[in-house]
Design an enzyme around this catalytic site. Structure first.
Site, PDB file in Angstrom:
ATOM      1  N   ASN A   9       0.864  -1.263   0.130  1.00 11.57           N
ATOM      2  CA  ASN A   9       0.090  -0.048  -0.078  1.00 11.57           C
ATOM      3  C   ASN A   9       0.813   1.219  -0.155  1.00 11.57           C
ATOM      4  O   ASN A   9       1.595   1.754   1.102  1.00 11.57           O
ATOM      5  CB  ASN A   9      -1.125   0.020   1.242  1.00 11.57           C
ATOM      6  CG  ASN A   9      -1.690   0.956   1.355  1.00 11.57           C
ATOM      7  OD1 ASN A   9      -1.888   2.114   0.472  1.00 11.57           O
ATOM      8  ND2 ASN A   9      -2.240   1.297   2.342  1.00 11.57           N
ATOM      9  N   LYS A  11       0.320   4.160  -0.236  1.00 11.92           N
ATOM     10  CA  LYS A  11      -0.658   5.505   0.160  1.00 11.92           C
ATOM     11  C   LYS A  11      -0.365   6.652  -0.907  1.00 11.92           C
ATOM     12  O   LYS A  11      -0.054   6.385  -1.952  1.00 11.92           O
ATOM     13  CB  LYS A  11      -0.179   5.552   1.584  1.00 11.92           C
ATOM     14  CG  LYS A  11      -0.260   4.492   2.500  1.00 11.92           C
ATOM     15  CD  LYS A  11      -0.182   4.668   4.063  1.00 11.92           C
ATOM     16  CE  LYS A  11      -0.540   3.403   4.673  1.00 11.92           C
ATOM     17  NZ  LYS A  11      -0.455   3.609   6.239  1.00 11.92           N
ATOM     18  N   HIS A 103      -9.891   0.819   4.536  1.00  5.98           N
ATOM     19  CA  HIS A 103      -8.769   1.008   5.394  1.00  5.98           C
ATOM     20  C   HIS A 103      -8.991   2.156   6.514  1.00  5.98           C
ATOM     21  O   HIS A 103      -9.918   2.898   6.506  1.00  5.98           O
ATOM     22  CB  HIS A 103      -7.620   1.773   4.384  1.00  5.98           C
ATOM     23  CG  HIS A 103      -6.232   1.512   4.904  1.00  5.98           C
ATOM     24  ND1 HIS A 103      -5.909   2.681   5.761  1.00  5.98           N
ATOM     25  CD2 HIS A 103      -5.185   0.968   4.782  1.00  5.98           C
ATOM     26  CE1 HIS A 103      -4.581   2.361   6.244  1.00  5.98           C
ATOM     27  NE2 HIS A 103      -4.012   1.310   5.550  1.00  5.98           N
ATOM     28  N   GLU A 105      -7.351   4.670   7.519  1.00  6.08           N
ATOM     29  CA  GLU A 105      -7.196   6.058   7.112  1.00  6.08           C
ATOM     30  C   GLU A 105      -8.470   6.546   6.523  1.00  6.08           C
ATOM     31  O   GLU A 105      -8.756   7.581   6.491  1.00  6.08           O
ATOM     32  CB  GLU A 105      -5.935   6.304   6.460  1.00  6.08           C
ATOM     33  CG  GLU A 105      -4.765   6.108   7.281  1.00  6.08           C
ATOM     34  CD  GLU A 105      -3.589   5.498   6.630  1.00  6.08           C
ATOM     35  OE1 GLU A 105      -3.293   5.765   5.287  1.00  6.08           O
ATOM     36  OE2 GLU A 105      -2.227   5.085   7.130  1.00  6.08           O
ATOM     37  N   GLU A 175      -5.700  -4.938  10.685  1.00  7.04           N
ATOM     38  CA  GLU A 175      -4.664  -4.028  10.819  1.00  7.04           C
ATOM     39  C   GLU A 175      -5.049  -3.100  12.154  1.00  7.04           C
ATOM     40  O   GLU A 175      -5.687  -2.136  11.939  1.00  7.04           O
ATOM     41  CB  GLU A 175      -4.942  -3.001   9.717  1.00  7.04           C
ATOM     42  CG  GLU A 175      -4.545  -3.610   8.349  1.00  7.04           C
ATOM     43  CD  GLU A 175      -3.856  -2.413   7.293  1.00  7.04           C
ATOM     44  OE1 GLU A 175      -2.805  -2.660   6.988  1.00  7.04           O
ATOM     45  OE2 GLU A 175      -4.600  -1.668   6.921  1.00  7.04           O
ATOM     46  N   GLY A 181       1.660   2.304  10.828  1.00  5.63           N
ATOM     47  CA  GLY A 181       2.656   3.793  10.680  1.00  5.63           C
ATOM     48  C   GLY A 181       3.294   4.041  11.656  1.00  5.63           C
ATOM     49  O   GLY A 181       4.073   5.378  12.020  1.00  5.63           O
ATOM     50  N   SER A 220       2.931  -1.938  10.437  1.00  5.55           N
ATOM     51  CA  SER A 220       4.238  -1.664  11.007  1.00  5.55           C
ATOM     52  C   SER A 220       4.995  -3.184  10.432  1.00  5.55           C
ATOM     53  O   SER A 220       5.940  -3.418  11.330  1.00  5.55           O
ATOM     54  CB  SER A 220       4.355  -1.222  12.265  1.00  5.55           C
ATOM     55  OG  SER A 220       3.949   0.219  12.204  1.00  5.55           O
ATOM     56  N   GLY A 242       4.504   1.632   4.832  1.00  6.70           N
ATOM     57  CA  GLY A 242       6.030   2.223   4.922  1.00  6.70           C
ATOM     58  C   GLY A 242       7.049   1.533   4.132  1.00  6.70           C
ATOM     59  O   GLY A 242       7.699   1.819   3.368  1.00  6.70           O
TER      60      GLY A 242
HETATM   61  P1  PGA Z   1       2.297   0.429   7.686  1.00 13.52           P
HETATM   62  O1  PGA Z   1       0.849   0.501   6.854  1.00 13.52           O
HETATM   63  O2  PGA Z   1       2.855  -0.649   7.196  1.00 13.52           O
HETATM   64  O3  PGA Z   1       3.193   1.752   7.158  1.00 13.52           O
HETATM   65  O4  PGA Z   1       2.026   0.703   9.141  1.00 13.52           O
HETATM   66  C1  PGA Z   1       0.110  -0.683   6.554  1.00 13.52           C
HETATM   67  C2  PGA Z   1      -1.239   0.069   6.124  1.00 13.52           C
HETATM   68  O5  PGA Z   1      -1.560   1.045   6.419  1.00 13.52           O
HETATM   69  O6  PGA Z   1      -1.762  -0.671   5.349  1.00 13.52           O
END
Ligand code: PGA
Length: 261
Positions: A9, A11, A103, A105, A175, A181, A220, A242
């Site tokens: 992802n 983003k 998601h 976010e 998640e 993040g 993460s 990330g």
């Molecule tokens: P992250 O994001 O690996 O940066 O924690 C995962 C996600 O939002 O799907």
């Protein structure tokens, strides 16, 4: 057997130049990896404006051919006066096969509620996309012992509209919001407990779907944490934010998923 899956992802990151360079490095890395990348499903989800360009690169480069195109978001209608939105059919038209739905976010910053998330899931499924349905609890919900309650509520919002059987071909992504993040990966035990709970919720309605659905962990995931997470019996892959922006990290994660087959 459930085919393990690793989803990148990206983003709202990258540019045409940086994304082409990243894919190029991933392609070189994949062709050097021991093991067979085609035994796992690798998916990349670029920002929507770059989907066409990424689709073309995936189609043209032999070493990237096994990677599928995914979207980070979609709307729940096929067409109409919905300024700024993209329909599931438009994604299919571009060669997209997967789409992230719900998601955290999108739920948190764009105020998507369970009902909208469920409608997006249904529209995507009917258009032929594989919805990757993201669920997860906040840190407060975990502290208050409400993790399972939250997961059940999010999961039921789609089951109520679609029934359980259609989940067989889909993906779920656990998640935990506190892990996204933040550098705080869930422990392998926490991930397994949540995945087991989700599979159990589905099994109560459809044993076949529960056996087939792939449940990914996201939050993460890094080259350091991926192996212990993947060692859990109910973890069928990972959703990576990330770490998917660095070719080297992403390749190490892909390698760990391939090694599991
Ligand atoms: P992250 O994001 O690996 O940066 O924690 C995962 C996600 O939002 O799907």
């Amino acid at each position: 057997m459930r085919i393990p899956c690793v989803i990148a992802n990206w983003k709202m990151h990258g540019s045409l130049i940086s994304i082409s360079a990243l894919l190029n490095e991933i392609g070189i890395g994949l062709s050097c990896l021991a093991g067979d990348p085609s035994k796992v499903q690798i998916v990349v989800c670029p920002p929507s404006v770059y989907m066409n360009a990424v689709g073309n690169i995936l189609a043209e480069q032999v070493s990237l051919k096994s990677i599928q195109l995914g979207a980070q978001n979609v709307y729940c209608e096929s067409k109409g006066a919905f300024t700024g939105e993209v329909s599931p059919e438009m994604l299919v038209d571009l060669g997209c096969r997967y789409v992230l739905i719900g998601h955290s976010e999108r739920r948190g910053q764009f105020l998507e509620n369970d009902d909208l998330v469920a409608r997006k899931w249904v529209a995507s499924y009917h258009a032929g996309l594989t919805p990757v349905f993201c669920v997860g609890e906040t840190s407060l919900e975990r502290q208050q012992g409400k993790t399972f309650e939250t997961l059940r509520r999010q999961f039921e919002s789609v089951v109520e509209k679609m029934g359980a059987d259609c989940f067989a071909k889909g993906c779920l992504a656990y998640e935990p919001i506190w892990a996204i993040g933040t550098g705080l990966t869930a422990t392998p035990e926490q991930a397994e407990e949540a995945h087991c709970f989700l599979r159990g919720c589905l099994a109560k309605r459809s044993q076949a779907a529960a056996e087939e659905i792939r449940i990914l962990y996201g939050g993460s995931v890094t080259p350091t944490t991926v192996e212990s997470i993947l060692a859990q019996p109910n973890v069928d892959g990972v959703l990576v934010g990330g770490a998917s922006l660095q070719a080297c990290d992403f390749l190490t994660i892909c390698k760990a998923v391939i090694a599991r087959v």
